[in-house]
Design an enzyme around this catalytic site. Structure first.
Site, PDB file in Angstrom:
ATOM      1  N   ASP A   1      -0.925 -34.652 -16.110  1.00  0.00           N
ATOM      2  CA  ASP A   1      -2.339 -34.959 -16.263  1.00  0.00           C
ATOM      3  C   ASP A   1      -2.798 -34.290 -17.559  1.00  0.00           C
ATOM      4  O   ASP A   1      -2.108 -33.420 -18.091  1.00  0.00           O
ATOM      5  CB  ASP A   1      -3.093 -34.418 -15.041  1.00  0.00           C
ATOM      6  CG  ASP A   1      -4.585 -34.649 -15.157  1.00  0.00           C
ATOM      7  OD1 ASP A   1      -4.968 -35.768 -15.515  1.00  0.00           O
ATOM      8  OD2 ASP A   1      -5.349 -33.707 -14.892  1.00  0.00           O
TER       9      ASP A   1
ATOM     10  N   ASP B   1      -3.878 -30.602 -11.774  1.00  0.00           N
ATOM     11  CA  ASP B   1      -4.698 -29.499 -11.260  1.00  0.00           C
ATOM     12  C   ASP B   1      -5.883 -29.956 -10.423  1.00  0.00           C
ATOM     13  O   ASP B   1      -6.456 -29.159  -9.693  1.00  0.00           O
ATOM     14  CB  ASP B   1      -5.217 -28.637 -12.415  1.00  0.00           C
ATOM     15  CG  ASP B   1      -6.363 -29.312 -13.148  1.00  0.00           C
ATOM     16  OD1 ASP B   1      -6.209 -30.498 -13.510  1.00  0.00           O
ATOM     17  OD2 ASP B   1      -7.407 -28.673 -13.354  1.00  0.00           O
TER      18      ASP B   1
ATOM     19  N   ASP C   1      -5.347 -35.350  -8.268  1.00  0.00           N
ATOM     20  CA  ASP C   1      -3.908 -35.321  -8.557  1.00  0.00           C
ATOM     21  C   ASP C   1      -3.072 -35.091  -7.304  1.00  0.00           C
ATOM     22  O   ASP C   1      -1.847 -35.251  -7.342  1.00  0.00           O
ATOM     23  CB  ASP C   1      -3.586 -34.217  -9.575  1.00  0.00           C
ATOM     24  CG  ASP C   1      -4.167 -34.509 -10.951  1.00  0.00           C
ATOM     25  OD1 ASP C   1      -4.208 -35.691 -11.326  1.00  0.00           O
ATOM     26  OD2 ASP C   1      -4.593 -33.558 -11.632  1.00  0.00           O
TER      27      ASP C   1
END
Length: 672
Positions: A375, A566, A570
């Site tokens: 990410d 995080d 996710d």
């Protein structure tokens, strides 16, 4: 709901063959499938040696007594012959020398048999040494048991060292907190402190619960949580985590999380669970030992008895001696000790580096990773928007910042907050009136009597204000400002890339690992970040379900995939990947619980470190397996042929075990 739920049925899962193919379900508690109760795979023998609270001298005292008595006996036999040292006195002396090291093993063998586990290593050592006494080989019987016990003690010390890195975490959470009640400071049990209460934290004290800093400024030692020795400065309103140590003035912290729900409490729970989740190699070795051990017992019986059918000058005592040698050699100590110890050392080394593996199985998974998917926000970037550039047209940059901050102070948008922070309170004397919000575009109002518009280029188009159209191509957030219907300048605002992000990507590429960036941000921003960091592939404008689809596609191509994130969004893709990695310092609780690996200091370079530790651990484990099998095979053949004595058998068993232990603890001394 969370990944932790996957592990609730360890005891049953480790016995199910269908789970072998899925590393996330191939766990075993230390006692499942009839396996042993501690990390080294030995059911209670460590305890019999004295436990973890004894000093090294206390642990080795029985072995020292046995060694001294054995040395005296051998001297009387070969160097200083004594007429009285014969018959029952000689036998009794060797028995006394045997008991300090032999009795605990005989006891464990008896207890194992009572539990239905006949063919344990304790049984092998017992019948081999008792058999040696039966044929008059007293010195060799004592020697085998002495060296075996010393090997067990070295294993215990190695496990102690491996545990020290992990157990240091268990001392980081204080049991007491000093709580402000009116003007008094009351000492309370940490578990009794409620959310909303205020803790007074003096210099040198550890915080017992997660909270929000009420003081203007404080500096903390965060090593317990992150593995970083560098102090971390916090400002008013920032979150402080349990286990952090106050380094300067008295700080006031408002409790935001219950004692049992603090991030440190969750980390401690994960640490305690981690050693119970075994890698497939560990599970295989344990199952292998359960088949292997009875086979060699029956082979030893065959070596002793079958030759009487074919050998003319058959002597029972000689062939029994060969069989006993065979049994000593065949003991799987080197495997059942060193392999779990290798993985345990890997978990300890990772913990020392601020990385939490939730089980040794993920050391194997990380060793095989081919693709790392990441990410953007909070993983490669700091997740904090900052003003990167200010351009003023027809007005001073200082005034542009002051006027813009004055109107943005009326907004709660993160981008507006970045401009307000950049102005550093230099806008307080400015009068702002008639503020109105244009949804999704920006703000309008009056500043010191002048009409002002602040927002995206879309707002300028809506208000029919001419501006520099090149701003439309900038791959970052652009805030345009107009005074009295005239373009007055703009701000470039971006999420800062983490200092070590580029090094992290370079390190992964050196390992021939492909890197992919998946983000919900617009494609232009994502592409710019990917270009700056040299990431192989980057996709933007993705919803959480799109990230899941992309990772599923990689998994369907039989790629070993790690996903690093995080945020709460996710969690689904972290659960899906072969290895889900959470940035634990800033990450959401749901993501941390779902993840298989937690990076406690949020540094991207720790992704490389985690992979490196996984590879080194697996390398050491296979070195030990290869060493044990080759040496044992050679000496087994020699023993069956009558070419090896009990001394070679001792080396093949205890010697190889000691070498394997020394090799296994190397990982704890490595720098990653």
């Amino acid at each position: 709901m969370t990944h932790l739920h996957k592990h609730e049925d360890h005891d049953n899962e480790c016995c199910a063959p269908e789970n072998k193919s899925n590393p996330k379900s191939g766990y075993a508690t230390a006692g499942c499938c009839g396996s042993d109760d501690n990390e080294g795979g030995h059911s209670g023998h460590d305890h019999d040696h004295g436990g973890e609270n004894q000093s090294v001298l206390e642990l080795f005292l029985p072995s020292v007594i046995s060694f001294v008595l054995l040395g005296v006996a051998i001297s009387f036999d070969h160097l200083f012959s004594q007429t009285w040292f014969s018959g029952w006195i000689r036998i009794a002396w060797y028995v006394v020398a045997y008991l300090p090291v032999g009795f605990p093993v005989l006891k464990d063998s008896y207890q194992s048999i009572k539990r239905g586990d006949v063919f344990s290593e304790f049984f092998l050592m017992s019948i081999a040494t008792v058999g040696a006494f039966a044929i008059g080989q007293y010195a060799e019987g004592v020697t085998v048991m002495l060296f075996y016990s010393i090997g067990e003690l070295f294993q215990m010390l190695a496990v102690r060292k491996a545990k020290s890195n992990i157990k240091s975490l268990l001392d980081q959470r204080p049991d007491v907190a000093n709580v402000l009640e009116g003007k008094k400071v009351i000492s309370k049990k940490a578990s009794d402190v409620s959310i909303g209460e205020i803790i007074e934290l003096k210099p040198g004290e550890k915080l017992a619960l997660d909270g929000k800093l009420l003081s203007d400024y404080a500096t903390f030692n965060t090593a317990a949580l992150t593995g970083e020795s560098k102090p971390d400065s916090k400002s008013k309103g920032e979150i402080i985590l349990a286990g952090m140590i106050n380094l300067n003035a008295v700080a006031l912290v408002e409790v935001t999380t219950a004692f049992t729900d603090s991030k440190l409490s969750k980390i401690l729970d994960m640490v305690q669970e981690a050693t119970a989740k075994k890698a497939p190699t560990e599970l295989f070795i344990r199952k292998f030992a359960k088949v292997y051990t009875p086979v060699v017992v029956y082979l030893a019986i065959g070596i002793c008895l079958i030759p009487m059918l074919f050998v003319d000058d058959y002597t029972f005592k000689d062939w029994l001696y060969r069989a006993l040698i065979f049994l000593v050699i065949s003991c799987p100590c080197a495997l059942v000790i060193s392999i779990p110890l290798g993985y345990f050392g890997g978990i300890g080394a990772a913990s020392k580096n601020g990385i939490l593996f939730k089980g040794s199985t993920f050391l194997d998974v990380m060793a095989a990773i081919q693709v790392v998917v990441m990410d953007k926000t909070g993983t490669l970037t700091k997740g904090v928007f900052k003003v990167q550039k200010v351009v003023a047209i027809g007005i001073s940059a200082v005034d542009l910042v002051r006027y813009t901050a004055a109107i943005e102070a009326k907004s709660t948008h993160p981008v507006g907050s970045a401009i307000v922070a950049f102005a550093n309170d230099n806008y307080n004397e400015i009068t702002v009136t008639d503020v109105s919000e244009i949804p999704g575009m920006g703000l309008k109002g009056r500043v010191n009597g002048n009409e002002i518009a602040v927002g995206s280029p879309k707002l300028m188009k809506k208000l029919d204000i001419d501006y520099d159209t090149e701003l439309d191509t900038i791959p970052y957030t652009t805030i345009v400002v107009a005074f009295n219907q005239k373009y007055a300048g703009h701000f470039i605002i971006a999420d800062e890339i983490k200092e070590d992000a580029k090094t992290a990507i370079e390190s992964l590429h050196k390992l021939k690992i492909k890197t992919i960036l998946l983000s919900g941000d617009n494609q232009a921003v994502v592409s710019a970040v990917a270009k700056e960091l040299n990431i192989d592939e980057a996709l933007g404008n993705l919803l959480p379900e799109h990230k899941v689809e992309k990772v599923e596609l990689l998994l369907n191509q039989k790629m070993k995939v790690a996903f690093v994130g995080d945020g709460v969004n996710d969690a689904p893709v972290i659960a899906l990947a072969d290895a889900g990695i959470a940035m634990g310092g800033l990450g959401s609780d749901a993501t941390i619980e779902t993840a298989d690996i937690v990076i406690q200091n949020d540094k991207p370079t720790k992704i490389f470190t985690a992979i490196n530790i996984g590879r080194k651990t697996k390398q050491i484990v296979w070195q030990n397996i290869t060493l044990a099998f080759i040496v044992k095979l050679v000496v087994l053949i020699l023993g069956a042929g009558g070419l090896a004595t009990m001394w070679e058998a001792v080396f093949a068993d205890v010697g190889v075990a000691l070498l394997a232990i020394l090799n296994a603890v190397r990982i704890q001394r490595m720098k990653f």
